[in-house]
Design a protein around this motif. Structure first.
Motif, PDB file in Angstrom:
ATOM      1  N   ASP A  46      -5.980  49.984  39.339  1.00  0.00           N
ATOM      2  CA  ASP A  46      -5.929  49.185  38.113  1.00  0.00           C
ATOM      3  C   ASP A  46      -4.710  49.580  37.291  1.00  0.00           C
ATOM      4  O   ASP A  46      -4.357  50.769  37.231  1.00  0.00           O
ATOM      5  N   SER A  47      -4.100  48.587  36.638  1.00  0.00           N
ATOM      6  CA  SER A  47      -2.892  48.863  35.863  1.00  0.00           C
ATOM      7  C   SER A  47      -2.906  48.123  34.533  1.00  0.00           C
ATOM      8  O   SER A  47      -3.518  47.048  34.405  1.00  0.00           O
ATOM      9  N   TYR A  48      -2.211  48.704  33.564  1.00  0.00           N
ATOM     10  CA  TYR A  48      -2.049  48.100  32.245  1.00  0.00           C
ATOM     11  C   TYR A  48      -0.576  48.201  31.858  1.00  0.00           C
ATOM     12  O   TYR A  48      -0.042  49.305  31.724  1.00  0.00           O
ATOM     13  N   VAL A  49       0.058  47.057  31.696  1.00  0.00           N
ATOM     14  CA  VAL A  49       1.460  47.000  31.314  1.00  0.00           C
ATOM     15  C   VAL A  49       1.530  46.630  29.837  1.00  0.00           C
ATOM     16  O   VAL A  49       1.076  45.548  29.444  1.00  0.00           O
ATOM     17  N   LEU A  50       2.077  47.493  29.012  1.00  0.00           N
ATOM     18  CA  LEU A  50       2.119  47.265  27.566  1.00  0.00           C
ATOM     19  C   LEU A  50       3.400  46.510  27.224  1.00  0.00           C
ATOM     20  O   LEU A  50       4.402  47.088  26.822  1.00  0.00           O
ATOM     21  N   ASP A  51       3.345  45.177  27.365  1.00  0.00           N
ATOM     22  CA  ASP A  51       4.580  44.391  27.253  1.00  0.00           C
ATOM     23  C   ASP A  51       4.296  42.927  26.917  1.00  0.00           C
ATOM     24  O   ASP A  51       4.869  42.026  27.520  1.00  0.00           O
ATOM     25  N   LEU A  52       3.412  42.687  25.946  1.00  0.00           N
ATOM     26  CA  LEU A  52       3.077  41.321  25.552  1.00  0.00           C
ATOM     27  C   LEU A  52       3.181  41.194  24.045  1.00  0.00           C
ATOM     28  O   LEU A  52       2.811  42.111  23.305  1.00  0.00           O
ATOM     29  N   THR A  53       3.691  40.062  23.585  1.00  0.00           N
ATOM     30  CA  THR A  53       3.779  39.829  22.151  1.00  0.00           C
ATOM     31  C   THR A  53       2.391  39.590  21.559  1.00  0.00           C
ATOM     32  O   THR A  53       1.473  39.146  22.257  1.00  0.00           O
ATOM     33  N   GLY A  54       2.218  39.890  20.288  1.00  0.00           N
ATOM     34  CA  GLY A  54       0.959  39.607  19.601  1.00  0.00           C
ATOM     35  C   GLY A  54       0.225  40.848  19.140  1.00  0.00           C
ATOM     36  O   GLY A  54       0.647  41.985  19.361  1.00  0.00           O
ATOM     37  N   ALA A  81     -10.494  46.189  35.700  1.00  0.00           N
ATOM     38  CA  ALA A  81      -9.419  46.336  34.713  1.00  0.00           C
ATOM     39  C   ALA A  81      -9.721  45.538  33.457  1.00  0.00           C
ATOM     40  O   ALA A  81      -9.528  46.020  32.326  1.00  0.00           O
ATOM     41  N   ALA A  82     -10.191  44.301  33.627  1.00  0.00           N
ATOM     42  CA  ALA A  82     -10.484  43.451  32.476  1.00  0.00           C
ATOM     43  C   ALA A  82     -11.707  43.951  31.711  1.00  0.00           C
ATOM     44  O   ALA A  82     -11.705  44.003  30.469  1.00  0.00           O
ATOM     45  N   GLN A  83     -12.756  44.327  32.420  1.00  0.00           N
ATOM     46  CA  GLN A  83     -13.970  44.783  31.751  1.00  0.00           C
ATOM     47  C   GLN A  83     -13.750  46.099  31.008  1.00  0.00           C
ATOM     48  O   GLN A  83     -14.299  46.313  29.925  1.00  0.00           O
ATOM     49  N   LEU A  98       3.623  44.798  40.314  1.00  0.00           N
ATOM     50  CA  LEU A  98       2.477  45.686  40.509  1.00  0.00           C
ATOM     51  C   LEU A  98       1.365  44.957  41.253  1.00  0.00           C
ATOM     52  O   LEU A  98       0.734  45.513  42.169  1.00  0.00           O
ATOM     53  N   SER A  99       1.130  43.697  40.888  1.00  0.00           N
ATOM     54  CA  SER A  99       0.097  42.919  41.568  1.00  0.00           C
ATOM     55  C   SER A  99       0.432  42.707  43.033  1.00  0.00           C
ATOM     56  O   SER A  99      -0.455  42.733  43.895  1.00  0.00           O
ATOM     57  N   GLN A 100       1.711  42.512  43.323  1.00  0.00           N
ATOM     58  CA  GLN A 100       2.118  42.317  44.714  1.00  0.00           C
ATOM     59  C   GLN A 100       1.899  43.571  45.552  1.00  0.00           C
ATOM     60  O   GLN A 100       1.834  43.504  46.786  1.00  0.00           O
ATOM     61  N   HIS A 101       1.768  44.711  44.876  1.00  0.00           N
ATOM     62  CA  HIS A 101       1.531  45.972  45.581  1.00  0.00           C
ATOM     63  C   HIS A 101       0.080  46.438  45.434  1.00  0.00           C
ATOM     64  O   HIS A 101      -0.216  47.620  45.584  1.00  0.00           O
ATOM     65  N   GLY A 147      -4.386  44.136  37.316  1.00  0.00           N
ATOM     66  CA  GLY A 147      -4.107  44.626  35.977  1.00  0.00           C
ATOM     67  C   GLY A 147      -3.902  43.550  34.946  1.00  0.00           C
ATOM     68  O   GLY A 147      -3.971  42.353  35.225  1.00  0.00           O
ATOM     69  N   LEU A 148      -3.648  44.007  33.735  1.00  0.00           N
ATOM     70  CA  LEU A 148      -3.432  43.149  32.581  1.00  0.00           C
ATOM     71  C   LEU A 148      -2.122  43.527  31.909  1.00  0.00           C
ATOM     72  O   LEU A 148      -1.655  44.664  32.016  1.00  0.00           O
ATOM     73  N   VAL A 149      -1.542  42.560  31.205  1.00  0.00           N
ATOM     74  CA  VAL A 149      -0.406  42.838  30.340  1.00  0.00           C
ATOM     75  C   VAL A 149      -0.938  42.889  28.920  1.00  0.00           C
ATOM     76  O   VAL A 149      -1.446  41.885  28.404  1.00  0.00           O
ATOM     77  N   LEU A 150      -0.850  44.046  28.278  1.00  0.00           N
ATOM     78  CA  LEU A 150      -1.433  44.248  26.957  1.00  0.00           C
ATOM     79  C   LEU A 150      -0.421  43.968  25.855  1.00  0.00           C
ATOM     80  O   LEU A 150       0.751  44.349  25.956  1.00  0.00           O
TER      81      LEU A 150
END
Length: 371
Positions: free
Chosen positions: A159-167, A298-300, A327-330, A334-337
């Motif tokens: 599971d992965s979390y990428v901290l790279d989203l606006t908002g 990851a989402a839950q 990351l998903s291709q590997h 995950g989610l982009v936070l």
């Protein structure tokens, strides 16, 4: 003021100070060496095992409770242009803006800081936590080129979390598109535009016909196409022998994007042939689409962490790319936070001290989660 209040105030101040420190380091795409050196030092101070590959990507590992699976947190080190000489000002309400003509760099320094501070909060708590992997990548802004060369065999997380989203903090994207760029060239024949124009084959005129056949904008609810560059001709008294367009197709359905790209290639060659001209066409798949199920671990885990922290916990989608695509291709779901950045990719970019704090708390909660 209670002891907890004092600790929270100190942690907020530390996150803010670290943000101001890091944004002043020039870090354009493929020029991240200076910020990487500082980040490696900080990770080692946190007790993390670190590696930096030949491309410049940083990998870190922090041991934890072996009975829990590890998670991966990621942010990129590069910033878009104009990036040289970044400076920040802090307004009385805690808003942090660019103080000059450069971008602020919250994209993605906010993510870097929140990951570092999240690990510090976990360590300060003294609570058992899951093992943590981090990737700080180079050249994310140039279509994730940095991670194209990363050795994923060392990654243990699923599971992965990428901290790279606006908002606002508490929002996360679970779906992102494929993005394909294309380049089409019409090869005509030059001639004197005044004396013998009939001997020429006008590549610009042919390209105009091609452009009329290429649908642009929203092709449907999940696919777009855009031609953003057109180049052709040398002088106004010469029939132009060459004209080139460059564009992109993006969409949530990878095969549909590829079908549209192939259609543009076919139209390019057919249009050129019909006019007695030649044609060249090329394309590149920069990122592939993914969709992380709302019921995935990851989402839950994200939703549960948001609930505990009193955050909105909103799952959404993005039509932009991030390091979560490779990351998903590997194999990492995950989610982009959202990391609390706003108006990114402009000189009006800003973040807030409160967002940096809440993002740090969320990173810590994900690391501490037993979900």
């Amino acid at each position: 003021m209670t002891k907890i209040d004092k600790l929270e105030k100190a942690a907020k101040a530390q996150a803010e100070a670290e943000f101001l420190e890091l944004i002043e380091i020039d870090s354009p795409s493929w020029g991240e060496q200076a910020i990487a050196k500082v980040l490696l030092r900080k990770l080692k101070e946190l007790g993390m095992e670190t590696q930096q590959d030949e491309t410049g990507n940083i990998y870190g590992y922090l041991p934890g409770n072996a009975s829990l699976p590890p998670i991966l947190l990621s942010a990129h080190m590069d910033t878009v242009e104009p990036s040289k000489g970044k400076k920040a000002i802090i307004e009385p309400d805690g808003t942090i803006r660019s103080a000059g003509a450069a971008v602020l760099g919250a994209d993605c320094v906010a993510g870097l800081v929140e990951i570092l501070q999240g690990i510090r909060l976990v360590q300060a708590s003294g609570l058992p936590h899951r093992p943590v992997e981090i990737i700080f990548s180079v050249a994310e802004e140039t279509y994730c080129e940095g991670l194209e060369k990363f050795d994923f065999s060392k990654v243990k997380s699923k599971d992965s979390y990428v901290l790279d989203l606006t908002g606002k903090i508490g929002t996360a994207a679970r779906r992102a598109p494929t993005l394909v760029s294309f380049c089409a060239t019409i090869k005509g024949r030059a001639a004197h535009a005044g004396m013998e124009p009939k001997k020429g084959i006008n590549a610009i005129a042919i390209m105009a016909g091609l452009l009329a056949k290429i649908p642009q904008g929203h092709l449907d609810t999940e696919t777009t196409c855009n031609v953003g560059i057109i180049q052709g001709g040398m002088m106004i008294n010469i029939v132009p022998e060459s004209c080139t367009i460059k564009g992109e197709v993006r969409g949530y359905n990878h095969e549909k994007v590829m079908d549209i790209t192939r259609k543009i290639e076919r139209l390019t060659k057919e249009t050129a042939t019909a006019a007695g001209a030649g044609a060249e066409f090329s394309h590149k798949v920069h990122i592939r689409s993914y969709e992380t199920p709302a019921k995935s671990g990851a989402a839950q885990r994200f939703l549960e962490a948001c609930r505990k922290l009193g955050l909105s916990g909103e799952l959404t989608e993005t039509f932009g790319g991030s390091d979560q695509n490779p990351l998903s291709q590997h194999g990492l779901q995950g989610l982009v936070l959202s990391n609390g950045m706003y108006k990114m990719h402009t000189t009006e970019e800003y973040t807030t001290s409160e967002d940096l704090w809440q993002g740090s708390r969320l990173a810590a909660a994900l690391i501490l989660s037993e979900v």
